[in-house]
Design a protein around this motif. Structure first.
Motif, PDB file in Angstrom:
ATOM      1  N   SER A 105       0.830  -1.201   0.000  1.00  0.00           N
ATOM      2  CA  SER A 105       0.000   0.000   0.000  1.00  0.00           C
ATOM      3  C   SER A 105       0.870   1.258   0.000  1.00  0.00           C
ATOM      4  O   SER A 105       1.887   1.305   0.694  1.00  0.00           O
ATOM      5  N   PRO A 106       0.469   2.284  -0.752  1.00  0.00           N
ATOM      6  CA  PRO A 106       1.261   3.530  -0.748  1.00  0.00           C
ATOM      7  C   PRO A 106       1.293   4.204   0.620  1.00  0.00           C
ATOM      8  O   PRO A 106       2.060   5.126   0.858  1.00  0.00           O
ATOM      9  N   PHE A 107       0.450   3.725   1.554  1.00  0.00           N
ATOM     10  CA  PHE A 107       0.432   4.326   2.894  1.00  0.00           C
ATOM     11  C   PHE A 107       1.315   3.569   3.877  1.00  0.00           C
ATOM     12  O   PHE A 107       1.340   3.876   5.063  1.00  0.00           O
ATOM     13  N   ARG A 108       2.017   2.541   3.381  1.00  0.00           N
ATOM     14  CA  ARG A 108       2.937   1.763   4.221  1.00  0.00           C
ATOM     15  C   ARG A 108       4.363   1.953   3.720  1.00  0.00           C
ATOM     16  O   ARG A 108       4.563   2.355   2.573  1.00  0.00           O
ATOM     17  N   GLN A 109       5.330   1.619   4.605  1.00  0.00           N
ATOM     18  CA  GLN A 109       6.726   1.760   4.188  1.00  0.00           C
ATOM     19  C   GLN A 109       7.352   0.391   3.932  1.00  0.00           C
ATOM     20  O   GLN A 109       7.162  -0.526   4.734  1.00  0.00           O
ATOM     21  N   ALA A 110       8.097   0.285   2.826  1.00  0.00           N
ATOM     22  CA  ALA A 110       8.830  -0.947   2.551  1.00  0.00           C
ATOM     23  C   ALA A 110      10.002  -0.661   1.612  1.00  0.00           C
ATOM     24  O   ALA A 110       9.928   0.240   0.767  1.00  0.00           O
ATOM     25  N   VAL A 111      11.076  -1.420   1.804  1.00  0.00           N
ATOM     26  CA  VAL A 111      12.243  -1.334   0.928  1.00  0.00           C
ATOM     27  C   VAL A 111      12.655  -2.763   0.586  1.00  0.00           C
ATOM     28  O   VAL A 111      12.690  -3.613   1.476  1.00  0.00           O
ATOM     29  N   VAL A 112      12.949  -3.005  -0.694  1.00  0.00           N
ATOM     30  CA  VAL A 112      13.569  -4.276  -1.089  1.00  0.00           C
ATOM     31  C   VAL A 112      14.847  -3.901  -1.839  1.00  0.00           C
ATOM     32  O   VAL A 112      14.785  -3.225  -2.863  1.00  0.00           O
ATOM     33  N   SER A 113      16.002  -4.314  -1.294  1.00  0.00           N
ATOM     34  CA  SER A 113      17.273  -3.996  -1.953  1.00  0.00           C
ATOM     35  C   SER A 113      18.093  -5.254  -2.173  1.00  0.00           C
ATOM     36  O   SER A 113      18.314  -6.015  -1.230  1.00  0.00           O
ATOM     37  N   ILE A 114      18.522  -5.464  -3.409  1.00  0.00           N
ATOM     38  CA  ILE A 114      19.514  -6.516  -3.673  1.00  0.00           C
ATOM     39  C   ILE A 114      20.864  -5.802  -3.678  1.00  0.00           C
ATOM     40  O   ILE A 114      21.067  -4.827  -4.402  1.00  0.00           O
ATOM     41  N   THR A 115      21.762  -6.277  -2.844  1.00  0.00           N
ATOM     42  CA  THR A 115      22.988  -5.516  -2.574  1.00  0.00           C
ATOM     43  C   THR A 115      24.264  -6.271  -2.944  1.00  0.00           C
ATOM     44  O   THR A 115      25.356  -5.729  -2.870  1.00  0.00           O
ATOM     45  N   HIS A 116      24.104  -7.544  -3.300  1.00  0.00           N
ATOM     46  CA  HIS A 116      25.288  -8.363  -3.587  1.00  0.00           C
ATOM     47  C   HIS A 116      24.875  -9.385  -4.636  1.00  0.00           C
ATOM     48  O   HIS A 116      23.869 -10.064  -4.472  1.00  0.00           O
ATOM     49  N   ILE A 117      25.656  -9.447  -5.717  1.00  0.00           N
ATOM     50  CA  ILE A 117      25.352 -10.426  -6.766  1.00  0.00           C
ATOM     51  C   ILE A 117      26.666 -11.073  -7.187  1.00  0.00           C
ATOM     52  O   ILE A 117      27.662 -10.381  -7.397  1.00  0.00           O
ATOM     53  N   GLU A 118      26.650 -12.376  -7.254  1.00  0.00           N
ATOM     54  CA  GLU A 118      27.890 -13.086  -7.542  1.00  0.00           C
ATOM     55  C   GLU A 118      27.587 -14.306  -8.405  1.00  0.00           C
ATOM     56  O   GLU A 118      26.747 -15.128  -8.051  1.00  0.00           O
ATOM     57  N   GLY A 119      28.247 -14.385  -9.528  1.00  0.00           N
ATOM     58  CA  GLY A 119      28.046 -15.558 -10.375  1.00  0.00           C
ATOM     59  C   GLY A 119      29.025 -15.522 -11.524  1.00  0.00           C
ATOM     60  O   GLY A 119      29.332 -14.458 -12.061  1.00  0.00           O
TER      61      GLY A 119
END
Ligand code: NI
Length: 371
Positions: A214-228
């Motif tokens: 919901s735009p009235f809630r707070q959330a963050v999704v971050s991908i910070t490390h990728i290895e392959g």
């Protein structure tokens, strides 16, 4: 010893999570020299001290975290860190000194103090779970409220950030493995490429905040490390992704984590690959008690300080673990506008300690007599 001497000594001698041996000994010695009791607890680092009032009343607690960060200090302070690669860049030296100073002031005002105050000097906040070291001792059982502070470089000295509910976010740590089949880079038809699948997954994960929360809630999704992969002409068989989810309420936390798992698994499956999703829960969001927040606000006004209502920040804070068991409040103590927390150029004005100690002394004394 003055509070500035104590602060400067602590700032010069930072110790990392679970290694706060000298810090613990230093705090213990100062408190004992003031005749303050240290509880006999099976703690490797950290301690709990007790100031007992002369009048009957409730048992409450004050918590300061004591660990530093693995950073090389970049300031010109005369009391700059003497330990290379370690720095009090999150202001925990301010927290410790404010705790010591508040304990000393209350020890002198025992005649007016009702009940007792446990001063918690907690190890390993930065590791995310030091609060359990204290909670597991049972020393806090039966407390009616717990108070804490965090230094704020967004506020001037004399300003106190106070808000009910969340002021910091719930933390989840992500570890995701995308498993395909490696092959020659020139012959992708012979394998199942986890790099292509990862790219699709990382993009799709951003739809959670954009389309599910919901735009009235707070959330963050971050991908910070990728290895392959290890070579320009070989498609690897696996890709590792790490990252974090931040939310400020339980329903949103559950929603984001459920969607995340589904998107990773289903997109991997669409690429004919497998995914392993590990979500490790860190502390929940802080949850400041509304009546304590109101009380903290009124006390700030009566101390001629400036209470301000802060925005919630998406960093984590393990004080939330205490608040799962007891009503509690953490306030932001203004240390003067400076570099951000966890920045090697972070500095705090020591004057904030005097403000903080006077404030908490008043808060604790009044809490005993008002309630
Ligand atoms: Ni901190």
């Amino acid at each position: 010893m003055t509070y500035t001497e104590i602060f400067e000594h602590l700032h010069e001698n930072p110790e990392l999570s679970f290694e706060e041996f000298e810090t613990t000994a230093y705090i213990t010695a100062i408190l004992q020299s003031e005749g303050i009791e240290i509880l006999p607890l099976p703690l490797k680092t950290g301690l709990v001290a007790r100031v007992k009032g002369a009048l009957p009343g409730k048992k409450i607690a004050f918590r300061a975290d004591i660990d530093a960060l693995p950073l090389e200090e970049q300031t010109n302070l005369p009391y700059k860190s003497k330990k290379s690669g370690k720095m009090h860049a999150c202001g925990h030296d301010i927290h410790i000194t404010t705790g010591i100073e508040t304990a000393r002031l209350l020890q002198k005002k025992r005649d007016e103090l009702r009940g007792e105050v446990l001063f918690v000097f907690q190890p390993a906040e930065e590791a995310g779970d030091g609060a359990f070291e204290i909670l597991n001792t049972g020393a806090l059982n039966g407390i009616e409220a717990i108070f804490s502070l965090h230094a704020s470089p967004l506020l001037e000295v004399g300003e106190i950030g106070i808000k009910e509910g969340a002021i910091t976010a719930a933390v989840d740590l992500l570890k995701i493995k995308i498993i395909g089949t490696g092959c020659h880079g020139a012959q992708p038809q012979d394998g199942r490429d986890p790099i292509a699948a990862s790219a699709a997954i990382i993009s799709a994960l951003q739809s959670i905040v954009a389309r599910n929360v919901s735009p009235f809630r707070q959330a963050v999704v971050s991908i910070t490390h990728i290895e392959g992969g290890s070579n320009w002409n070989v498609i690897p068989s696996e890709v590792l992704l790490e990252g974090t989810v931040r939310t400020t309420d339980k329903a949103t936390r559950d929603l984001v984590n459920t969607r995340l798992k589904k998107i990773v698994e289903d997109v991997a499956s669409a690429y004919d690959e497998c995914a392993e999703v590990e979500i490790n829960a860190g502390p929940p969001a802080t949850n400041n008690d509304a009546s304590l927040a109101d009380y903290a606000w009124r006390t700030a006004e009566s101390c001629k300080l400036t209470p301000v209502r802060p925005e919630v920040t998406m960093v984590g804070e393990d004080f939330a673990h205490y608040q799962e068991q007891f009503p509690g409040i953490m306030v932001w103590l203004g240390v003067g506008k400076t570099a951000a927390l966890h920045n090697p150029a972070f500095t705090a004005q020591p004057k904030a300690i005097e403000v903080g100690a006077a404030y908490f002394t008043e808060l604790i004394l009044r809490y005993g007599s008002e309630s």
